[in-house]
Scaffold this motif. Structure first.
Motif, short mmCIF file in Angstrom:
data_model
loop_
_atom_site.label_atom_id
_atom_site.label_comp_id
_atom_site.label_asym_id
_atom_site.label_seq_id
_atom_site.Cartn_x
_atom_site.Cartn_y
_atom_site.Cartn_z
N LEU A 107 41.04 -19.86 7.95
CA LEU A 107 40.81 -19.02 8.15
C LEU A 107 39.29 -18.38 8.24
O LEU A 107 38.99 -17.19 9.33
N ILE A 108 38.36 -18.27 7.40
CA ILE A 108 36.67 -18.12 7.16
C ILE A 108 36.46 -18.26 8.98
O ILE A 108 36.46 -17.25 9.48
N ALA A 109 36.58 -19.22 9.60
CA ALA A 109 36.03 -20.16 10.24
C ALA A 109 36.98 -19.25 11.34
O ALA A 109 36.49 -18.81 12.75
N GLY A 110 38.09 -19.06 11.40
CA GLY A 110 38.74 -18.57 12.38
C GLY A 110 38.85 -17.05 12.53
O GLY A 110 37.92 -16.08 13.60
N GLN A 111 38.32 -16.16 11.75
CA GLN A 111 37.82 -14.89 11.31
C GLN A 111 36.37 -14.82 11.81
O GLN A 111 35.46 -13.96 12.85
N ARG A 112 35.62 -15.83 12.25
CA ARG A 112 34.13 -15.98 12.32
C ARG A 112 33.85 -15.91 14.00
O ARG A 112 33.56 -15.34 14.70
N ALA A 113 34.92 -16.54 14.52
CA ALA A 113 35.02 -17.10 15.70
C ALA A 113 35.67 -15.77 16.64
O ALA A 113 34.81 -15.83 17.67
N ARG A 114 36.33 -15.27 15.79
CA ARG A 114 37.16 -13.72 16.91
C ARG A 114 35.89 -13.27 16.46
O ARG A 114 35.64 -11.79 17.46
N ASP A 116 32.64 -13.23 16.58
CA ASP A 116 31.58 -14.25 16.80
C ASP A 116 32.25 -13.08 18.66
O ASP A 116 30.31 -13.11 19.46
N ARG A 117 33.58 -13.69 19.35
CA ARG A 117 33.65 -13.49 20.56
C ARG A 117 33.79 -11.88 20.71
O ARG A 117 32.88 -11.32 21.72
N ARG A 118 33.61 -11.11 19.74
CA ARG A 118 33.53 -8.77 20.14
C ARG A 118 31.93 -9.32 19.86
O ARG A 118 31.71 -8.75 21.25
N LEU A 119 31.36 -10.07 19.71
CA LEU A 119 29.23 -9.51 18.86
C LEU A 119 29.56 -9.64 20.42
O LEU A 119 28.01 -8.85 21.14
N ALA A 120 29.44 -10.97 21.38
CA ALA A 120 29.07 -11.34 22.64
C ALA A 120 29.46 -10.67 23.50
O ALA A 120 28.75 -10.45 24.32
N GLN A 121 30.51 -9.87 22.99
CA GLN A 121 30.71 -9.37 24.26
C GLN A 121 30.15 -7.76 24.55
O GLN A 121 29.42 -6.83 25.54
N ARG A 122 29.72 -7.55 23.39
CA ARG A 122 28.57 -5.94 23.27
C ARG A 122 27.52 -6.32 23.43
O ARG A 122 26.95 -5.27 23.26
N SER A 170 26.93 6.06 17.11
CA SER A 170 27.87 5.42 16.69
C SER A 170 28.71 4.09 17.04
O SER A 170 29.54 3.40 15.90
N ARG A 171 27.99 3.52 18.12
CA ARG A 171 28.53 2.62 18.40
C ARG A 171 27.47 1.23 17.55
O ARG A 171 28.09 0.30 17.30
N THR A 172 26.35 1.71 17.01
CA THR A 172 25.52 0.84 15.93
C THR A 172 25.55 1.10 15.21
O THR A 172 26.25 0.19 14.23
N ALA A 173 26.47 2.48 14.14
CA ALA A 173 27.08 2.39 13.10
C ALA A 173 28.96 0.90 13.17
O ALA A 173 28.32 0.40 11.83
N GLY A 174 28.97 1.06 14.19
CA GLY A 174 30.53 -0.12 14.32
C GLY A 174 29.81 -1.45 14.20
O GLY A 174 30.55 -1.93 12.97
N LEU A 175 28.53 -1.19 14.76
CA LEU A 175 28.42 -3.07 15.07
C LEU A 175 27.61 -3.18 13.69
O LEU A 175 27.97 -4.75 13.14
N ARG A 176 27.07 -2.33 12.87
CA ARG A 176 26.23 -2.67 11.08
C ARG A 176 27.12 -2.76 10.50
O ARG A 176 27.11 -4.17 9.94
N ALA A 177 28.64 -2.61 11.00
CA ALA A 177 29.92 -2.66 9.64
C ALA A 177 30.01 -4.54 10.11
O ALA A 177 30.42 -5.13 9.33
N GLU A 178 29.72 -4.83 11.43
CA GLU A 178 30.77 -6.03 11.82
C GLU A 178 29.67 -7.27 11.51
O GLU A 178 30.20 -8.19 10.75
N ILE A 179 28.45 -6.84 11.24
CA ILE A 179 27.02 -7.60 11.00
C ILE A 179 27.47 -7.72 9.75
O ILE A 179 27.68 -9.10 8.53
N ASP A 180 27.97 -6.51 8.77
CA ASP A 180 28.19 -6.97 7.15
C ASP A 180 29.12 -7.96 6.72
O ASP A 180 29.09 -8.33 6.24
N ARG A 181 30.01 -7.05 7.83
CA ARG A 181 31.40 -8.25 7.49
C ARG A 181 31.35 -10.05 8.22
O ARG A 181 31.22 -10.59 7.34
N SER A 182 29.81 -10.04 8.37
CA SER A 182 29.38 -11.18 9.65
C SER A 182 28.78 -11.97 7.86
O SER A 182 29.05 -13.19 7.08
#
Length: 415
Positions: A107-114, A116-122, A170-182
């Motif tokens: 499950l963690i690997a799947g979440q990581r892959a998703r 990573d794909r979002r971050l790669a796009q951004r 605003s976009r930086t805040a969202g990115l920071r949240a995703e990095i924290d999630r990572s």
């Protein structure tokens, strides 16, 4: 130069300093552990996780119950049998713990892959934007008047910056949240990997304990192996005569019924002192205790695993299944589904090794798909006694429950 930087542009440099290291953290992270199982979807992984958690809880409860029963047993043989069953339950608990860790890692690997794909796009457009804004932030606004072009363009540029900055923040805040999630996923992966290593260590130790206990059991019962050896030879002879597995089970059922009827016969009657006191004894009948009972006793599945064939399911050849089939881990512990007596244990053509257990009262269980059997014909088993281990790269252990020779659905009798 830094003093002439526009105060409105300072957050851009701060955003750039945060984005780039964060993206480097995401790009540089690699999985800490790999699951030994392959799942095709998130739903399948979540189902496997819930199943493993349930099996772990059930095995833990069985282990605690059997340990308590072993502690209160008065006879050494019964105490040893229940200790072995308790160890087998603890082995199944460790196996379920490994399955839990596998599912969590997947499950963690799947979440990581998703993620990573979002971050790669951004990542790429944000890096370009950040580089451009850093360059503009280092350029004093006063110098823009010296560049070719009108002052109106500079005013427009300042207005554009003032409009863009909140969006970037605003976009930086969202990115920071995703990095924290990572980072949280990284911590969870480490914990799951630690749980996997712990369960594997427990499994190795408990298997060693069970092997030592079984060795002591064999040594203690060597003196009483004469009758068991003769009974085992008889069972092997029946296996050679039987045309198929159904015929073998039927023959063993008939012998079990005969054995119970002989055991129910009254003992010898002493001759009376006076011939006139003689009485005709009533004809012996099979007591109710050995007639067909309503249930086979406390019943459980013999191995942890996923059901791949249900009772009554039809194969490609149109043959209806007499039991259920469970996909287990390689080397998984297989136990007796209920208390009884082993009437057959060993290899049988086309089924690897099998164990047939007579539960009494007209009930018989058949367990197939074992790579090794740890019981012998004649052994008296408690519910959960170790029967052996599952074998093969993708082992499938099947269970059939019969009532007076008629297959019934074992799932209806689980507790």
């Amino acid at each position: 130069m830094s003093r002439s930087r526009s105060p409105a542009l300072r957050p851009l440099a701060m955003a750039a300093a945060l984005i780039v290291p964060g993206l480097a953290f995401v790009a540089g992270f690699s999985g800490l552990a790999q699951t030994s199982q392959t799942f095709t979807s998130v739903e399948e992984t979540q189902t496997a996780l819930q199943r493993a958690l349930t099996q772990a809880a059930q095995a833990e409860a069985r282990g605690q119950r059997l340990e308590a029963e072993a502690a209160s047993a008065t006879e050494q043989a019964e105490r040893t049998a229940r200790e072995a069953a308790a160890l087998a339950a603890r082995i199944q608990q460790a196996e379920a713990g490994i399955a839990v860790a596998d599912a969590r890692i997947a499950l963690i690997a799947g979440q990581r892959a998703r993620l990573d794909r979002r971050l790669a796009q951004r990542r790429e457009p944000l890096v370009r934007l950040t580089a451009a804004l850093q360059k503009m932030a280092r350029r004093p606004v006063a110098l823009s008047a010296l560049r070719p072009g009108s002052l109106r363009e500079t005013v427009y540029l300042r207005a554009m910056f003032e409009t863009t900055i909140p969006q970037v923040q605003s976009r930086t805040a969202g990115l920071r949240a995703e990095i924290d999630r990572s980072r949280q996923l990284e911590t969870a992966a480490r914990q799951a990997a630690a749980g996997l290593r712990s369960s594997e260590a427990e499994l190795v130790q408990r298997r060693r304990n069970l092997a030592a206990l079984e060795a002591r059991q064999r040594l203690a019962s060597q003196s009483a192996r004469g009758d068991a050896a003769r009974e085992s030879e008889r069972a092997l002879a029946l296996a050679e005569e039987a045309r198929d597995l159904d015929a073998l089970v039927g023959q063993l059922d008939a012998e079990a019924t005969l054995r119970q009827e002989l055991a129910a016969l009254p003992g010898p009657v002493m001759r009376p002192g006076k011939p006139g006191d003689a009485r005709v004894s009533p004809s012996s009948r099979v007591p109710a205790a050995i007639a067909t009972s309503a249930t086979p006793g406390r019943y459980q599945l013999p191995v942890n695993g996923r059901t791949v064939t249900g009772f009554g399911a039809r194969s490609e050849a149109g043959v209806s299944s007499n039991g259920i089939a469970l996909a287990a881990r390689t080397g998984a512990q297989v136990v007796a589904p209920a208390a009884g007596r082993a009437v057959f244990a060993g290899p049988y053509r086309g089924y690897d090794r099998i164990v047939i257990i007579d539960h009494g009262g007209g009930w018989t269980s058949l367990v197939t798909g074992l790579a090794r059997t740890d019981v012998e014909v004649g052994d008296v088993l408690v519910g959960g006694s170790p029967l052996g281990v599952a074998g093969g790269a993708r082992p499938v252990v099947s269970l059939e429950l019969r009532r007076q020779g008629t297959p019934v659905n074992p799932l209806e009798y689980l507790r």
